[in-house]
Design an enzyme around this catalytic site. Structure first.
Site, PDB file in Angstrom:
ATOM      1  CG  HIS A   1      -8.070  -2.052   8.840  1.00 47.18           C
ATOM      2  ND1 HIS A   1      -7.173  -1.246   8.175  1.00 47.18           N
ATOM      3  CD2 HIS A   1      -8.181  -1.534  10.080  1.00 47.18           C
ATOM      4  CE1 HIS A   1      -6.775  -0.265   8.966  1.00 47.18           C
ATOM      5  NE2 HIS A   1      -7.376  -0.425  10.132  1.00 47.18           N
TER       6      HIS A   1
ATOM      7  CD  GLU B   1      -4.135  -2.452   0.835  1.00 45.75           C
ATOM      8  OE1 GLU B   1      -4.984  -3.343   0.601  1.00 45.75           O
ATOM      9  OE2 GLU B   1      -3.806  -2.119   1.983  1.00 45.75           O
TER      10      GLU B   1
ATOM     11  CG  HIS C   1      -1.944   1.070   1.227  1.00 41.98           C
ATOM     12  ND1 HIS C   1      -3.198   0.888   1.782  1.00 41.98           N
ATOM     13  CD2 HIS C   1      -1.943   2.339   0.758  1.00 41.98           C
ATOM     14  CE1 HIS C   1      -3.910   1.995   1.646  1.00 41.98           C
ATOM     15  NE2 HIS C   1      -3.158   2.895   1.033  1.00 41.98           N
TER      16      HIS C   1
END
Length: 238
Positions: free
Chosen positions: A191, A70, A43
């Site tokens: 998450h 991401e 990310h």
């Protein structure tokens, strides 16, 4: 079996904190794959405080499993993804100064924007996923923007689960997953999933294709070892 994609951002944070190349991010990705993980996630953020844009280019040369990038689809990010052409791009509505992801997309409010971005990626053969809260409305909106998958934002599940409220924790995610199935979307999640809660989540979410786990997995590896922890996750996801 639900696939495990290991987010290696925290390894990049550790490397950057000292300078140099320890730990070696490229070798770490190779090792994680050799331990059995079915994907590598990164990310990159605009300030490159952990993953650098060059890391994405370097990792593309070595990742043999699924490569997932991401991030917030700002122009620089879009250009990077189009250059790398990973297996999957996961769109996250992060503010540029966000410490970590903290909300899913409003797929109705941002419909036109998401349609354009997703069409750009899919035209290059890149599978798309968008980060969403466990809301029927947002999942239905995700189907309308043309994404291949959603990634359920699981922070609230993790908090409720840790407080012992397992039924309350999982219910909105179960309902969102049913909606996703109905409208033809693949289901990812991530998450704050960890060794304590991931098995329960997997067992209660139908057709969960992939989980992306980074912070907890790396923290658990400090005590238990990276190879051991990767295999503990794989065992829980069977």
């Amino acid at each position: 079996m639900t696939k495990l994609s290991v987010n290696i951002n925290k390894l990049a944070t550790l490397r950057n904190s000292r300078g140099g190349n320890v730990p070696d991010l490229i070798q770490s990705a190779k090792d994680i794959e050799s331990f059995g993980a079915q994907g590598i996630t990164i990310h990159p953020r605009p300030d490159e405080r952990h993953i650098r844009y060059q890391d994405a280019l370097d990792l593309k040369q070595v990742v043999q499993t699924e490569f997932n990038i991401e991030g917030n689809p700002i122009p620089k990010f879009v250009d990077l993804v189009l250059q790398v052409k990973p297996t999957q791009v996961t769109l996250v509505p992060d503010a540029e100064d966000a410490i970590t992801s903290n909300a899913g997309w409003d797929t109705l409010k941002h419909k036109d924007f998401l349609v354009d971005v997703i069409e750009t990626f899919k035209s290059e053969g890149i599978r798309t996923s968008i980060f969403v809260d466990p809301s029927q409305e947002m999942v239905e909106g995700a189907a309308m923007v043309g994404t291949d998958r959603i990634e359920l934002y699981t922070e609230n599940f993790a908090k409720e689960f840790a407080q012992g409220n397992q039924s309350n924790a999982i219910q909105p995610y179960f309902e969102a997953a049913l909606v996703a199935q109905k409208v033809g979307l693949g289901i990812n999640a991530g998450h704050d999933l960890n060794l304590d809660n991931v098995k329960f989540f997997k067992e209660n979410i139908p057709n969960l294709l992939e989980v992306s786990i980074g912070h907890a997995l790396i923290c658990e590896s400090i005590y238990l070892g990276l190879e051991n922890v990767v295999n503990m996750y794989l065992h829980r996801l069977k």
